[in-house]
Write a protein that holds these residues in place. Sequence first.
Motif, PDB file in Angstrom:
ATOM      1  N   PRO A  55       9.200   8.941   8.046  1.00 25.71           N
ATOM      2  CA  PRO A  55       9.009  10.263   8.652  1.00 25.71           C
ATOM      3  C   PRO A  55       8.701  10.218  10.142  1.00 25.71           C
ATOM      4  O   PRO A  55       9.145  11.088  10.889  1.00 25.71           O
ATOM      5  N   LEU A  56       7.950   9.193  10.591  1.00 27.94           N
ATOM      6  CA  LEU A  56       7.571   9.168  12.006  1.00 27.94           C
ATOM      7  C   LEU A  56       8.774   8.916  12.919  1.00 27.94           C
ATOM      8  O   LEU A  56       8.708   9.155  14.115  1.00 27.94           O
ATOM      9  N   LEU A  57       9.876   8.439  12.338  1.00 25.37           N
ATOM     10  CA  LEU A  57      11.053   8.157  13.175  1.00 25.37           C
ATOM     11  C   LEU A  57      12.111   9.263  13.093  1.00 25.37           C
ATOM     12  O   LEU A  57      13.225   9.102  13.595  1.00 25.37           O
TER      13      LEU A  57
ATOM     14  N   ALA B 238       1.570   1.999  22.023  1.00 20.71           N
ATOM     15  CA  ALA B 238       0.260   2.530  21.621  1.00 20.71           C
ATOM     16  C   ALA B 238      -0.452   1.584  20.647  1.00 20.71           C
ATOM     17  O   ALA B 238      -1.675   1.449  20.681  1.00 20.71           O
ATOM     18  N   ARG B 239       0.327   0.935  19.784  1.00 16.22           N
ATOM     19  CA  ARG B 239      -0.312   0.208  18.688  1.00 16.22           C
ATOM     20  C   ARG B 239      -0.517  -1.282  18.919  1.00 16.22           C
ATOM     21  O   ARG B 239      -1.396  -1.876  18.275  1.00 16.22           O
ATOM     22  N   TYR B 240       0.270  -1.902  19.775  1.00 14.60           N
ATOM     23  CA  TYR B 240       0.172  -3.356  19.867  1.00 14.60           C
ATOM     24  C   TYR B 240      -1.223  -3.841  20.265  1.00 14.60           C
ATOM     25  O   TYR B 240      -1.703  -4.836  19.711  1.00 14.60           O
TER      26      TYR B 240
ATOM     27  N   SER C 151       0.827  -1.215   0.000  1.00 18.37           N
ATOM     28  CA  SER C 151       0.000   0.000   0.000  1.00 18.37           C
ATOM     29  C   SER C 151       0.863   1.267   0.000  1.00 18.37           C
ATOM     30  O   SER C 151       0.504   2.266  -0.619  1.00 18.37           O
ATOM     31  N   ASP C 152       2.022   1.250   0.683  1.00 16.55           N
ATOM     32  CA  ASP C 152       2.899   2.425   0.639  1.00 16.55           C
ATOM     33  C   ASP C 152       3.329   2.728  -0.802  1.00 16.55           C
ATOM     34  O   ASP C 152       3.326   3.884  -1.241  1.00 16.55           O
ATOM     35  N   HIS C 153       3.692   1.659  -1.542  1.00 13.88           N
ATOM     36  CA  HIS C 153       4.116   1.872  -2.937  1.00 13.88           C
ATOM     37  C   HIS C 153       2.965   2.380  -3.796  1.00 13.88           C
ATOM     38  O   HIS C 153       3.143   3.222  -4.667  1.00 13.88           O
TER      39      HIS C 153
ATOM     40  N   PHE D 211      -2.308  12.263   4.872  1.00 10.97           N
ATOM     41  CA  PHE D 211      -1.729  10.992   4.451  1.00 10.97           C
ATOM     42  C   PHE D 211      -2.667   9.841   4.817  1.00 10.97           C
ATOM     43  O   PHE D 211      -2.916   8.942   4.016  1.00 10.97           O
ATOM     44  N   ARG D 212      -3.212   9.875   6.036  1.00 12.39           N
ATOM     45  CA  ARG D 212      -4.111   8.790   6.478  1.00 12.39           C
ATOM     46  C   ARG D 212      -5.381   8.744   5.631  1.00 12.39           C
ATOM     47  O   ARG D 212      -5.899   7.668   5.338  1.00 12.39           O
ATOM     48  N   ALA D 213      -5.888   9.913   5.257  1.00 16.78           N
ATOM     49  CA  ALA D 213      -7.107   9.945   4.437  1.00 16.78           C
ATOM     50  C   ALA D 213      -6.825   9.309   3.074  1.00 16.78           C
ATOM     51  O   ALA D 213      -7.628   8.519   2.547  1.00 16.78           O
TER      52      ALA D 213
HETATM   53  O1  LIG Z   1       3.961   3.320  10.995  1.00 21.41           O
HETATM   54  C1  LIG Z   1       3.518   4.257  10.306  1.00 21.41           C
HETATM   55  O2  LIG Z   1       2.639   5.040  10.716  1.00 21.41           O
HETATM   56  C2  LIG Z   1       4.034   4.403   8.925  1.00 21.41           C
HETATM   57  C3  LIG Z   1       4.701   3.351   8.343  1.00 21.41           C
HETATM   58  C4  LIG Z   1       5.143   3.361   6.930  1.00 21.41           C
HETATM   59  O3  LIG Z   1       4.882   2.094   6.343  1.00 21.41           O
HETATM   60  C5  LIG Z   1       4.463   4.476   6.122  1.00 21.41           C
HETATM   61  O4  LIG Z   1       3.137   4.150   5.797  1.00 21.41           O
HETATM   62  C6  LIG Z   1       4.503   5.774   6.868  1.00 21.41           C
HETATM   63  O5  LIG Z   1       5.857   6.091   7.050  1.00 21.41           O
HETATM   64  C7  LIG Z   1       3.780   5.670   8.227  1.00 21.41           C
END
Ligand SMILES: O=C(O)C1=C[C@@H](O)[C@@H](O)[C@H](O)C1
Length: 196
Positions: free
Chosen positions: A139-141, A156-158, A53-55, A77-79
Amino acid sequence: MSDPLLTVADSLKDRARAALGSRNLILVGLMGAGKSSVGRILASQLGIPFIDSDHEIERVSRMTIAELFAAYGEEEFRALETRVMKRLLKNGPRVVSTGGGAFVNERTRRHIKKGGLSVWLKADLDVLWERVNKRDTRPLLKTENPKQTLENLMNARYPIYAQADVTVLSRDVRKEVMADEVLKAVVEAQKESAAS
Ligand SMILES: O=C(O)C1=C[C@@H](O)[C@@H](O)[C@H](O)C1
Ligand SMILES: Nc1ncnc2c1ncn2[C@@H]1O[C@H](COP(=O)(O)OP(=O)(O)OP(=O)(O)O)[C@@H](O)[C@H]1O
Ligand SMILES: [Mg+2]
């Protein structure tokens, strides 16, 4: 005479393919879990198309994920991710590797739940960190302490990834071994749902 090991491997692929039917196989989990690399192997083993999906987001927007975050921010981006996932999951079977945050978004998660069998590739912090710290495309890192950020994301996500249909532990074994474990989990999930 046929090689008995090959026969076992072939029948696992066949059984997983039959268990999947027309559903999509959707890989979810944190950055570095192996969704893209294991997903590609799975698709080739199952003989069905592979989509990351990223690609796909980068292809339709003609921008990189980093550029999208920088230009429009995470919310936009999420939308876009939700729209792309909805479209990708309309038809199956496919192996769809998702971006790390896709399943965390409630709307996207609903499309994933409807669109097929979700598999969480679950890994511990050190495994993920070893893999993601080699590239700075995420970007998030881009923070002062990216390992701590990754740990915060895990916490937060697990609980949300745990809502996937199936969980497979992602460890430092060959990607082909990981793919086999996913195939086994697909077969098991089908057996359990047939029995219930
Ligand atoms: O963990 C995330 O929120 C992300 C992971 C990547 O695959 C990308 O979808 C983007 O960098 C955000
Ligand atoms: N089982 C494995 N053994 C060793 N290295 C692996 C394994 N799985 C993935 N990797 C490596 O870890 C890195 C991240 O893997 P990959 O891109 O597949 O993760 P991802 O879950 O798709 O991450 P993202 O959410 O950022 O797209 C890659 O360099 C990949 O080659
Ligand atoms: Mg990926």
